[in-house]
Design an enzyme around this catalytic site. Structure first.
Site, PDB file in Angstrom:
ATOM      1  CD1 TRP A   1      -1.115   7.403   8.639  1.00 49.76           C
ATOM      2  CD2 TRP A   1       0.610   6.046   9.057  1.00 49.76           C
ATOM      3  NE1 TRP A   1      -0.253   8.079   9.464  1.00 49.76           N
ATOM      4  CE2 TRP A   1       0.810   7.278   9.735  1.00 49.76           C
ATOM      5  CE3 TRP A   1       1.580   5.044   9.175  1.00 49.76           C
ATOM      6  CZ2 TRP A   1       1.946   7.519  10.525  1.00 49.76           C
ATOM      7  CZ3 TRP A   1       2.705   5.280   9.952  1.00 49.76           C
ATOM      8  CH2 TRP A   1       2.883   6.502  10.622  1.00 49.76           C
TER       9      TRP A   1
ATOM     10  CD1 TRP B   1       2.696   0.107   5.624  1.00 47.14           C
ATOM     11  CD2 TRP B   1       0.667   1.021   5.352  1.00 47.14           C
ATOM     12  NE1 TRP B   1       1.803  -0.913   5.385  1.00 47.14           N
ATOM     13  CE2 TRP B   1       0.554  -0.379   5.227  1.00 47.14           C
ATOM     14  CE3 TRP B   1      -0.471   1.801   5.227  1.00 47.14           C
ATOM     15  CZ2 TRP B   1      -0.665  -1.009   4.966  1.00 47.14           C
ATOM     16  CZ3 TRP B   1      -1.679   1.179   4.968  1.00 47.14           C
ATOM     17  CH2 TRP B   1      -1.779  -0.205   4.836  1.00 47.14           C
TER      18      TRP B   1
ATOM     19  CD1 TRP C   1      -6.311   8.915  11.763  1.00 51.98           C
ATOM     20  CD2 TRP C   1      -6.549   8.453   9.591  1.00 51.98           C
ATOM     21  NE1 TRP C   1      -5.176   9.340  11.126  1.00 51.98           N
ATOM     22  CE2 TRP C   1      -5.277   9.076   9.788  1.00 51.98           C
ATOM     23  CE3 TRP C   1      -6.901   8.078   8.302  1.00 51.98           C
ATOM     24  CZ2 TRP C   1      -4.394   9.318   8.741  1.00 51.98           C
ATOM     25  CZ3 TRP C   1      -6.023   8.315   7.266  1.00 51.98           C
ATOM     26  CH2 TRP C   1      -4.786   8.926   7.485  1.00 51.98           C
TER      27      TRP C   1
ATOM     28  CD1 TRP D   1      13.320   3.712  -4.760  1.00 47.77           C
ATOM     29  CD2 TRP D   1      12.486   4.834  -3.023  1.00 47.77           C
ATOM     30  NE1 TRP D   1      12.545   4.744  -5.247  1.00 47.77           N
ATOM     31  CE2 TRP D   1      12.016   5.443  -4.203  1.00 47.77           C
ATOM     32  CE3 TRP D   1      12.100   5.360  -1.792  1.00 47.77           C
ATOM     33  CZ2 TRP D   1      11.185   6.555  -4.194  1.00 47.77           C
ATOM     34  CZ3 TRP D   1      11.257   6.473  -1.779  1.00 47.77           C
ATOM     35  CH2 TRP D   1      10.814   7.059  -2.963  1.00 47.77           C
TER      36      TRP D   1
ATOM     37  CG  ASN E   1       6.941  -1.872  -3.668  1.00 45.22           C
ATOM     38  OD1 ASN E   1       6.822  -1.800  -2.459  1.00 45.22           O
ATOM     39  ND2 ASN E   1       7.180  -0.790  -4.421  1.00 45.22           N
TER      40      ASN E   1
ATOM     41  CD  GLU F   1      12.370  -0.190  -6.558  1.00 45.81           C
ATOM     42  OE1 GLU F   1      11.941  -0.311  -5.396  1.00 45.81           O
ATOM     43  OE2 GLU F   1      11.915   0.649  -7.359  1.00 45.81           O
TER      44      GLU F   1
END
Length: 535
Positions: free
Chosen positions: A427, A450, A374, A345, A409, A342
């Site tokens: 988004w 996102w 969208w 990441w 998360n 993590e």
């Protein structure tokens, strides 16, 4: 490290460390440590500076909670530095475009000829720092030193065979790991600070700097009293608090009472006999996606603000491993390894931000999805923000972030994918709301998450893989405790119904019906992604 050299630099009276929002600590702070060593070698005092820039906060959708957390940490830092005879001054600057000029004015006023700061990788911040260097070089009297500190491995170091930055995490991780043994050691702790001479207190200019205060709020970013109290309970400020949270994560057992809006440092934490197996981090590999228990470190606000360094986190895990202090465990088989992944990441998304700057400009990494059609349903967007979608796990997550300024998360992914794929809302609107609400809002990680959920970013979930929120709910919250805690309308509902209450039950309890039917919404999303531009 980056330098802006000056010609025939004149030795000034002080060295200045410019602290930013992402390095709010004294321990293991590379720029601060270098500034201290340089000041000591030159026999001049070290001064610390922090600039509040409300226009930047507005431009970057900074939450009032993040600003409040910044100020609370600055108060701790100012007090700690004062014990080392180092003054910290917090100033406010209104017009972000002229901030570099303001920095130079401050340096001139302090007759400081050396400036140290840690690098920020966002486009606007890089341009600002380049301008500071340009001004310093034009004046010919100041030397600027900007150093890498946020990432464990410096952006640009981990490259493909074609000398490009990675856009997929797994090969990035494989290439990232060998760099942990580079020399100089990327995990090494920066040397501790050295005190200024007590005589600084009598200096005609510097002595008065100790009398300045850290403001309690920034205009336009004030917190309501109740919200401020919750933030102080859930997210205590200061390095001591962060280090204790790290210690408890690595050394104590999970407590069921801690998954909600609770004090992370409350009494009652106990140490297991087998730390590698039964501590919170020890169980992380198997329990990390559970939202109904105390399964995560909750260190993200402290990492985002730099109250604790990622290097310190990894060093702490090495002291727990079987082969102490010899290698970093980043395996998929252990809790420690999964947590280190993590942290990797976090590096990955920051490297992407630095090497592919378009992601910080509102652009999708995968350009072909720029034309996805969208929806523009303001009511649905507001219902999502409020936690009134009629999907319990989504509503619980949104109510958690609204209350705590933080969200597990797994639920970040569920709520994000619901907005983008089920409601087909852009988004970028979700990304903006998270940044405006989260206490741990970090552009690189938030954007990465996102764009992953929207299938537009680096290493994204394929567009045709769409979370079923009800299935996800059963996996993430099998007991239903998380939903019952954050959605009081369902506090007395047990069994399968808590994940997807029948219409009659929902109406009886005053809980909203689903905004959309998942299967129908799924087909709409697949159609629009398959043919961007189609409706």
């Amino acid at each position: 490290m980056r330098h802006c050299e000056v010609v025939e630099a004149v030795r000034g009276e002080a060295v200045v460390y410019w602290m930013r929002m992402e390095d709010l600590r004294i321990h293991d702070n590379r720029a601060l440590s270098l500034a201290s060593a340089y000041a000591n070698a030159e026999g001049v005092p070290l001064l610390a500076l922090f600039v509040l820039s409300p226009q930047d906060y507005i431009a970057h959708d900074r939450s009032a909670r993040r600003i409040d957390f910044t100020l609370r940490n600055l108060a701790h830092i100012k007090e700690s530095l004062a014990k080392l005879q180092i003054p910290m001054v917090v100033i406010s600057h209104c017009h972000r475009g002229t901030l570099p000029e303001r920095i130079m004015t401050v340096l001139d006023g302090w007759n400081a000829k050396q400036l140290f700061a840690n690098i920020e990788y966002e486009v606007d911040e890089l341009r600002r720092d380049v301008r500071v260097c340009e001004l310093a070089c034009q004046r010919g009297t100041v030397k600027c030193t900007f150093v890498h500190d946020k990432c464990i491995i410096v952006p640009g170091t981990v490259k493909t065979k074609e000398d490009r930055g990675y856009s997929v995490y797994s090969p990035f991780l494989r290439a990232w790991l060998p760099h942990l043994t580079d020399q100089p050691d990327p995990l090494a702790c920066a040397p501790d600070l050295q005190s200024n001479s007590p005589a600084i207190r009598q200096h005609g200019v510097y002595g008065h700097l100790f009398d300045t205060d850290v403001p309690e709020h920034v205009e336009g970013f004030e917190l309501a009293k109740d919200d401020a109290e919750i933030m102080r309970t859930c997210w205590p400020a200061g390095e001591v608090a962060a280090e204790e949270m790290l210690r408890r994560w690595l050394h104590t057992k999970a407590r069921s009472s801690q998954f909600g809006a609770a004090d992370p440092l409350s009494d009652g934490a106990t140490e297991p006999k087998n730390q590698l197996k039964d501590s919170r981090v020890g169980k992380y590999n198997d329990a990390r996606d559970r939202v109904d228990a105390d399964t995560t470190s909750r260190l993200s606000p402290y990492l985002a603000a730099g109250v604790v360094s990622a290097r310190q986190c990894i060093r702490a895990t090495m002291n727990l491993s079987v082969n102490k202090n010899t290698r970093v465990d980043a395996s998929r088989e252990t809790g420690i390894g999964r947590w280190v992944q993590e942290l990797a990441w976090r590096d990955f998304y920051t490297h992407v931000l630095a090497l592919f700057p378009r992601v910080s400009m509102g652009r999708p990494f995968i350009e072909k999805f720029a034309n996805v059609s969208w929806e523009t349903n303001e009511d649905d967007l507001q219902a999502w923000k409020d936690g009134r979608t009629g999907v319990p796990i989504v509503d619980a997550g949104m109510r958690q972030v609204n209350k705590m300024g933080w969200m597990h998360n797994r639920v970040r992914m569920i709520t994000a994918m619901y907005l983008v794929k089920d409601l087909m809302i852009d988004w970028r609107l979700g990304e903006k709301y998270f940044m405006e609400t989260l206490i741990d809002g970090d552009l690189a990680s938030n954007n990465g998450g996102w764009q992953w959920s929207a299938s537009t970013g680096v290493d994204p979930v394929p567009y045709f893989r769409i979370f079923n929120p009800y299935t996800q709910s059963k996996k993430a919250d099998p007991t239903g405790d998380y939903i019952r805690y954050f959605v009081p309308e369902l506090s007395k509902v047990f069994g399968e119904d808590v994940h997807n209450p029948p219409a009659k039950l929902a109406q009886k309890l005053g809980y909203p019906l689903p905004l959309v039917q998942h299967q129908e919404a799924r087909q709409r999303a697949i159609r629009r992604y398959k043919n961007p531009g189609d409706v």
